[in-house]
Design a protein around this motif. Structure first.
Motif, PDB file in Angstrom:
ATOM      1  N   TYR B 118      31.659  44.074 -32.698  1.00  0.00           N
ATOM      2  CA  TYR B 118      30.710  42.947 -32.644  1.00  0.00           C
ATOM      3  C   TYR B 118      30.330  42.614 -31.200  1.00  0.00           C
ATOM      4  CZ  TYR B 118      31.171  41.863 -37.630  1.00  0.00           C
ATOM      5  OH  TYR B 118      31.145  41.905 -38.993  1.00  0.00           O
ATOM      6  N   THR B 119      31.279  42.786 -30.270  1.00  0.00           N
ATOM      7  CA  THR B 119      30.960  42.557 -28.853  1.00  0.00           C
ATOM      8  C   THR B 119      29.771  43.427 -28.434  1.00  0.00           C
ATOM      9  OG1 THR B 119      33.244  41.959 -28.316  1.00  0.00           O
ATOM     10  CG2 THR B 119      31.881  42.744 -26.494  1.00  0.00           C
ATOM     11  N   LEU B 130      29.247  44.769 -41.904  1.00  0.00           N
ATOM     12  CA  LEU B 130      30.624  45.276 -42.028  1.00  0.00           C
ATOM     13  C   LEU B 130      30.655  46.296 -43.156  1.00  0.00           C
ATOM     14  CD1 LEU B 130      33.614  44.609 -41.023  1.00  0.00           C
ATOM     15  CD2 LEU B 130      33.771  43.198 -43.078  1.00  0.00           C
ATOM     16  N   ARG B 159      29.568  47.875 -38.198  1.00  0.00           N
ATOM     17  CA  ARG B 159      30.945  47.654 -37.759  1.00  0.00           C
ATOM     18  C   ARG B 159      31.812  48.219 -38.874  1.00  0.00           C
ATOM     19  NH1 ARG B 159      34.949  42.337 -37.027  1.00  0.00           N
ATOM     20  NH2 ARG B 159      36.133  43.341 -35.382  1.00  0.00           N
ATOM     21  N   ARG B 162      37.977  47.322 -41.164  1.00  0.00           N
ATOM     22  CA  ARG B 162      39.333  47.796 -40.829  1.00  0.00           C
ATOM     23  C   ARG B 162      39.955  48.469 -42.053  1.00  0.00           C
ATOM     24  NH1 ARG B 162      40.954  41.448 -40.741  1.00  0.00           N
ATOM     25  NH2 ARG B 162      39.583  41.372 -38.931  1.00  0.00           N
ATOM     26  N   PHE B 194      46.220  40.675 -39.471  1.00  0.00           N
ATOM     27  CA  PHE B 194      44.914  41.016 -40.030  1.00  0.00           C
ATOM     28  C   PHE B 194      44.994  41.007 -41.549  1.00  0.00           C
ATOM     29  CE2 PHE B 194      44.719  43.415 -35.937  1.00  0.00           C
ATOM     30  CZ  PHE B 194      43.587  42.811 -35.416  1.00  0.00           C
ATOM     31  N   ASP B 195      44.095  40.276 -42.202  1.00  0.00           N
ATOM     32  CA  ASP B 195      43.905  40.405 -43.644  1.00  0.00           C
ATOM     33  C   ASP B 195      42.950  41.566 -43.879  1.00  0.00           C
ATOM     34  OD1 ASP B 195      45.275  38.047 -44.027  1.00  0.00           O
ATOM     35  OD2 ASP B 195      43.439  36.830 -44.129  1.00  0.00           O
ATOM     36  N   ARG B 196      42.815  41.937 -45.148  1.00  0.00           N
ATOM     37  CA  ARG B 196      41.719  42.805 -45.564  1.00  0.00           C
ATOM     38  C   ARG B 196      41.677  44.150 -44.827  1.00  0.00           C
ATOM     39  NH1 ARG B 196      38.290  40.367 -48.928  1.00  0.00           N
ATOM     40  NH2 ARG B 196      36.568  41.742 -48.425  1.00  0.00           N
ATOM     41  N   ASP B 214      37.440  45.168 -30.595  1.00  0.00           N
ATOM     42  CA  ASP B 214      37.580  43.706 -30.656  1.00  0.00           C
ATOM     43  C   ASP B 214      38.942  43.345 -31.259  1.00  0.00           C
ATOM     44  OD1 ASP B 214      35.061  43.160 -29.621  1.00  0.00           O
ATOM     45  OD2 ASP B 214      34.119  42.949 -31.590  1.00  0.00           O
ATOM     46  N   GLU B 215      39.278  44.049 -32.330  1.00  0.00           N
ATOM     47  CA  GLU B 215      40.533  43.758 -33.023  1.00  0.00           C
ATOM     48  C   GLU B 215      41.743  44.176 -32.189  1.00  0.00           C
ATOM     49  OE1 GLU B 215      38.644  44.103 -37.523  1.00  0.00           O
ATOM     50  OE2 GLU B 215      39.332  45.927 -36.504  1.00  0.00           O
ATOM     51  N   ASN B 217      41.863  44.427 -28.989  1.00  0.00           N
ATOM     52  CA  ASN B 217      41.969  43.551 -27.823  1.00  0.00           C
ATOM     53  C   ASN B 217      42.395  42.141 -28.209  1.00  0.00           C
ATOM     54  OD1 ASN B 217      41.331  45.458 -25.864  1.00  0.00           O
ATOM     55  ND2 ASN B 217      39.129  45.169 -26.138  1.00  0.00           N
ATOM     56  N   ALA B 218      41.960  41.669 -29.362  1.00  0.00           N
ATOM     57  CA  ALA B 218      42.359  40.315 -29.807  1.00  0.00           C
ATOM     58  C   ALA B 218      43.881  40.232 -29.892  1.00  0.00           C
ATOM     59  CB  ALA B 218      41.718  39.978 -31.153  1.00  0.00           C
TER      60      ALA B 218
END
Lengths: 231, 231
Positions: B118-119, B130, B159, B162, B194-196, B214-215, B217-218
């Motif tokens: 998304y970034t 998604l 995107r 996941r 993380f869900d899903r 993004d994930e 790095n989060a």
């Protein structure tokens, strides 16, 4: 999408021109406001994504923008007295790459600090330490470039630790104290639960969670169906 | 940091030169491998961060790289037969901004697809849907530019949702089936759950979770102290 065969309505054209002007004039918005969560407490909860930004001292502002320079307000932020300024700088890291147009948030502070997401750190070649604002011991520096001159920041480049600003009333409502860690659950197509949301108490703040763009994008905050702050 | 007063060891210089050459030659690495998690099943779990990348058809590869162009291998990926190619393209979106040097992953496929975080979508001005790979209905396009020519992609910019690649043995171990959603807990200074995480079964895959930058790095995957896949 507008194709060559689509007749253009005056309103559509006006809307497009306004959008382009807004994008050009305002540029990157430092914080993105999201709907309030009514949590049963006296204050609704607000979750905001902090885009990369800079804080500066009066002295460093003059290095970047010239003698006597002052920050001028572009837009108010959610916390009383805080604002996105019209002033922007370029951030340069050790890979000799630059992120242009990083906005300064006002008012000026007694330290100069750059807050970046890890995505930015990888791009610039800076191994970002995770810190609460103002804790600069052992942090890396970078170069800031303004219209008047460059500033060699020796330290103060961080990834801000995710946190929640709380008034004493909010501490009571959630049953937590300054420095505690809470959890933030975001439901939605990219749902997740953040651990380690640090509680930061201040007698004059409004209840507000700050996450960065990596975090806001990982959970795609705009599509969140529910947000819950809990222990 | 190396300052002018630091005496330079030959080994240090050699290491620096090697690093610079590696950075220049290899550029952005499409997936970052992380330690395996021994989960008690027959296969260890691997969590990988997929950086932005492109898949192409043979025909689109020729548009970008010229008649008869073939992908050449830079490095093997974790899944058997998949590789990061030496070929890179520039991705241009509606804000007229470009992300240069986005790597093509091989082998070629029967669709052309761009997978972004998304970034990246915010930067390019693309509102990313998604999706699971290959599901392109209603997805936006973009422009790809290669050394031979530009490609107007009408759709296929997503995107990636996941997901976890699972062999039938892994389904049995975790007690799940294709299409189920699981959770991935990352402990550490930027811990989260993380869900899903979507289960994707295939008879010839190795157990592997894919999240985007993004994930990754989060949760700052490099500092993770524990990784757990669960229901």
């Amino acid at each position: 999408m507008i194709t060559a065969n689509t007749p253009l309505d005056r309103k559509v054209v006006e809307q497009m021109v306004r959008q382009v002007l807004r994008d050009r004039l305002i540029g990157q918005v430092p914080t993105i406001h999201h709907p309030k969560v009514h949590n049963g407490g006296s204050n609704p909860l607000v979750v905001n994504v902090s885009a990369r930004h800079v804080h500066v001292t009066d002295a460093d502002l003059e290095v970047l923008f010239g003698p006597g320079a002052k920050l001028t307000k572009l837009k108010d932020l959610y916390q009383e007295g805080e604002f996105a300024s019209e002033q922007q700088v370029n951030v340069i890291g050790p890979r000799n790459r630059m992120i242009p147009g990083v906005r300064i948030l006002g008012p000026t502070r007694n330290y100069t600090q750059v807050e970046l997401a890890y995505t930015d750190g990888v791009f610039l070649g800076i191994d970002l330490p995770l810190r609460i604002s103002g804790n600069h011991e052992g942090t890396p520096g970078c170069i800031l470039v303004g219209p008047h001159g460059a500033l060699n920041m020796r330290r103060g480049v961080i990834r801000a630790e995710r946190h929640v600003h709380m008034h004493p009333d909010d501490l009571a409502h959630y049953g937590v104290k300054d420095g505690d860690y809470m959890q933030l659950t975001i439901d939605g197509p990219c749902g997740l639960t953040f651990d380690r949301v640090k509680v930061r108490e201040h007698p004059r703040v409004k209840l507000e969670i700050h996450i960065d763009t990596d975090e806001g994008n990982a959970c795609h905050l705009p599509s969140a169906t529910r947000m819950l702050l809990h222990r």
